[in-house]
Design an enzyme around this catalytic site. Sequence first.
Site, short mmCIF file in Angstrom:
data_model
loop_
_atom_site.label_atom_id
_atom_site.label_comp_id
_atom_site.label_asym_id
_atom_site.label_seq_id
_atom_site.Cartn_x
_atom_site.Cartn_y
_atom_site.Cartn_z
N MET A 274 0.86 -1.19 0.00
CA MET A 274 0.00 0.00 0.00
C MET A 274 0.89 1.23 0.00
O MET A 274 1.77 1.38 0.84
CB MET A 274 -0.91 -0.02 1.23
CG MET A 274 -1.78 1.22 1.38
SD MET A 274 -2.99 1.37 0.03
CE MET A 274 -3.07 3.15 -0.13
N GLU A 300 4.68 0.12 -5.60
CA GLU A 300 4.26 1.10 -4.59
C GLU A 300 5.03 2.41 -4.76
O GLU A 300 4.48 3.49 -4.57
CB GLU A 300 4.40 0.54 -3.18
CG GLU A 300 3.67 -0.79 -2.92
CD GLU A 300 2.23 -0.85 -3.41
OE1 GLU A 300 1.59 0.22 -3.52
OE2 GLU A 300 1.75 -1.96 -3.70
N TYR A 385 -5.62 -2.80 -13.30
CA TYR A 385 -4.17 -3.02 -13.27
C TYR A 385 -3.65 -3.44 -14.64
O TYR A 385 -2.84 -2.75 -15.26
CB TYR A 385 -3.82 -4.13 -12.26
CG TYR A 385 -4.02 -3.74 -10.82
CD1 TYR A 385 -2.94 -3.33 -10.04
CD2 TYR A 385 -5.27 -3.82 -10.22
CE1 TYR A 385 -3.11 -2.99 -8.71
CE2 TYR A 385 -5.45 -3.47 -8.89
CZ TYR A 385 -4.35 -3.05 -8.13
OH TYR A 385 -4.53 -2.70 -6.82
N1 BES Z 1 -3.19 0.68 -3.72
C1 BES Z 1 -3.10 -0.71 -3.90
C2 BES Z 1 -3.77 -1.52 -2.82
C3 BES Z 1 -5.25 -1.22 -2.65
C4 BES Z 1 -6.07 -0.99 -3.74
C5 BES Z 1 -5.78 -1.22 -1.39
C6 BES Z 1 -7.42 -0.71 -3.54
C7 BES Z 1 -7.12 -0.96 -1.20
C8 BES Z 1 -7.95 -0.70 -2.28
C9 BES Z 1 -1.65 -1.16 -4.02
O1 BES Z 1 -0.82 -0.26 -4.67
C10 BES Z 1 -1.65 -2.40 -4.87
O2 BES Z 1 -2.00 -2.31 -6.01
N2 BES Z 1 -1.25 -3.52 -4.29
C11 BES Z 1 -1.16 -4.77 -4.99
C12 BES Z 1 0.23 -5.10 -5.32
C13 BES Z 1 0.62 -4.77 -6.67
C14 BES Z 1 2.06 -5.15 -6.91
C15 BES Z 1 -0.28 -5.26 -7.76
C16 BES Z 1 -1.60 -5.87 -4.07
O3 BES Z 1 -1.72 -5.63 -2.87
O4 BES Z 1 -1.83 -6.97 -4.54
ZN ZN Z 2 -1.22 -0.19 -6.75
#
Ligand code: BES
Ligand code: ZN
Length: 612
Positions: A274, A300, A385
């Site tokens: 996060m 991140e 994503y």
């Molecule tokens: N910001 C997100 C996590 C998030 C998104 C938390 C929506 C709550 C609501 C973070 O940057 C993210 O995308 N994390 C991914 C990892 C990434 C490498 C794809 C995860 O946690 O899987």
């Molecule tokens: Zn993210």
Amino acid sequence: MLISCMSVSVEEPLDPATDLHSYANVSSVRMTHVDLDLDVDFDARQLRGACTLDVEGEEGDLVLDTRELTIDRVEVSADGESYREVPFELGAEHAYLGTPLRVERGAASKVRIQYSTAADASGLQWLEPRQTAGREEPFLYSQSQAIHARSWIPLQDTPGARVTYSARVRVPPQLLAVMSAEAASANPASGEYAFNMPLAIPSYLIALAVGDLAFVPTGERTGVYAEPSVVEAAAREFEDTEAMIQTSESLYGPYRWGRYDILVLPPAFPYGGMENPRLTFVSPTTIAGDKSLVSIIAHELAHSWSGNLATNGTWRDFWLNEGFTVYIEERIQEAVYGMERAAMDSSLEIQAFKYELQRLDPRDQVLHVDLAGRDPGEGLTGVPYVKGAMFLRTIEREVGRDAFDDFLRGYFDEFAFRSVTTGQFADYLDAHLLSRHPEAQRAIPVRQWLEEPGLPDHRHEHVSSALEVADVAAAEWFAGSIPAGSLDTAGWTTQHWIRFVRAIPEDAGGERLAELDQAFNLTAATNAEILCEWLVVAIRSGYAAADAALERFLTNVGRRKFLRPLYAELAKTEEGRAKALAIYAEARPGYHPTTVQIFDESLGWAQGGSGE
Ligand code: BES
Ligand code: ZN
């Protein structure tokens, strides 16, 4: 419309950035600064204290977002010195939006709210000592994205509004407090910490963690916070962070947040990472020992531009945060670890995404997704994503890398410390890039990319030929032409192993898995990504020797990316579902509140009468 459940009516703003997920009347009054003064009470599982908002705008009531907060009193002030108590009103409680708080603010520029949080606040997780690495001290962390800041701070909880913030928190003296802000003062003997975030951020980036934490620097402006037994390994794993920052700066301009530290949380953390400003939160499952999973740090970190600087206007514009970030993550990977590694990670991601996409409701396949009536945190899919990044790569391919790099750099400058909607992005893209590249403009169906399900035919995807050896190995082993022990796996990376496990045929059966396990010890894998892939295959094939590892993993780890496929695979058979419920009963008290909410529903837990 959303506000009509209150006794007062608040005019709904008509601009396209209207946030369906906030009650705040931002079109008439805006908060500019949040000041927190909080006691962290582990016994009561409660934050207690005051939140003072600086507000400006039209005279009149202020409507804030709250969720399960107890509001004790509200005071207002014109000078920040003398406060007078004013009436307030809590509206009806909504299942995921929470409860609007209307304050009779008048023309005051400061609003002070005395309040406390609920023990099961959706934006906080209170961990027992046994859920930590050290097993001696409790741990608390917040997770505000998407709409959970309101469960621990009464504020305008919309990414369309930005605030600077300051905080004073009091914690048990043996513990350390950290926030997504500069440390202004620390008094470990009394447990009092002060913080300051002088740059304006959206509310979902306000973050706090408290635990038995140590710190190891990894560079001039980088370092790692983690529990003492974890911190050395974490610092080694993440030692390339400074190189990643430099890469990103060379592409998109200076890193504007000062320090970039990483906080390693206990395994209950529901996400891989996060992007809390100045302090990325990560799951310990990102520490593999060989840096094979550090793309998460690149990810991140990339949010320091895409998301934290230029912020999605509302949650339906979430792809602007995540799609850009995945694109940049890959650029960082290319520069720091080489094209091959970047292509391997990307093609594994696309492989998983295509599998997911086939099973997704068409309305969830859209980048500019319609979230009316839905909790933005619940349906997190690969679409924002992977499809988002694919869109950007396709544009890059059409206009050329140099032109695209210039465009992105200009975009971040233009929208720095501002919110962007999908419509604004489309206009900006047209004006500053596509109109200057007529061929690209003809070739790229922008509206289709943004508003329609599925993937446009004309798109650019990475395929990694380096991973083909893993597919071939799996096929040769399965066909019986090469025994597991004789496969040439020398030089294989984590990415090869993931690809290999994914290539094991659905009907391989438990006996054949035992062969692989004997040769490669997959059930004992310490790399969480490999282990999770293997456990899915093990469930599918009824490979009972992995049962203990499965149960251990599901009860220790709370990262939803791993829980989702494992519980889903279990739930495919009657016997598996019973096993899933038995494990879930044991694991549930240790999961994050929002994770519990999601899996109670998907596993039918509450319906069984055992919920709540
Ligand atoms: N910001 C997100 C996590 C998030 C998104 C938390 C929506 C709550 C609501 C973070 O940057 C993210 O995308 N994390 C991914 C990892 C990434 C490498 C794809 C995860 O946690 O899987
Ligand atoms: Zn993210």
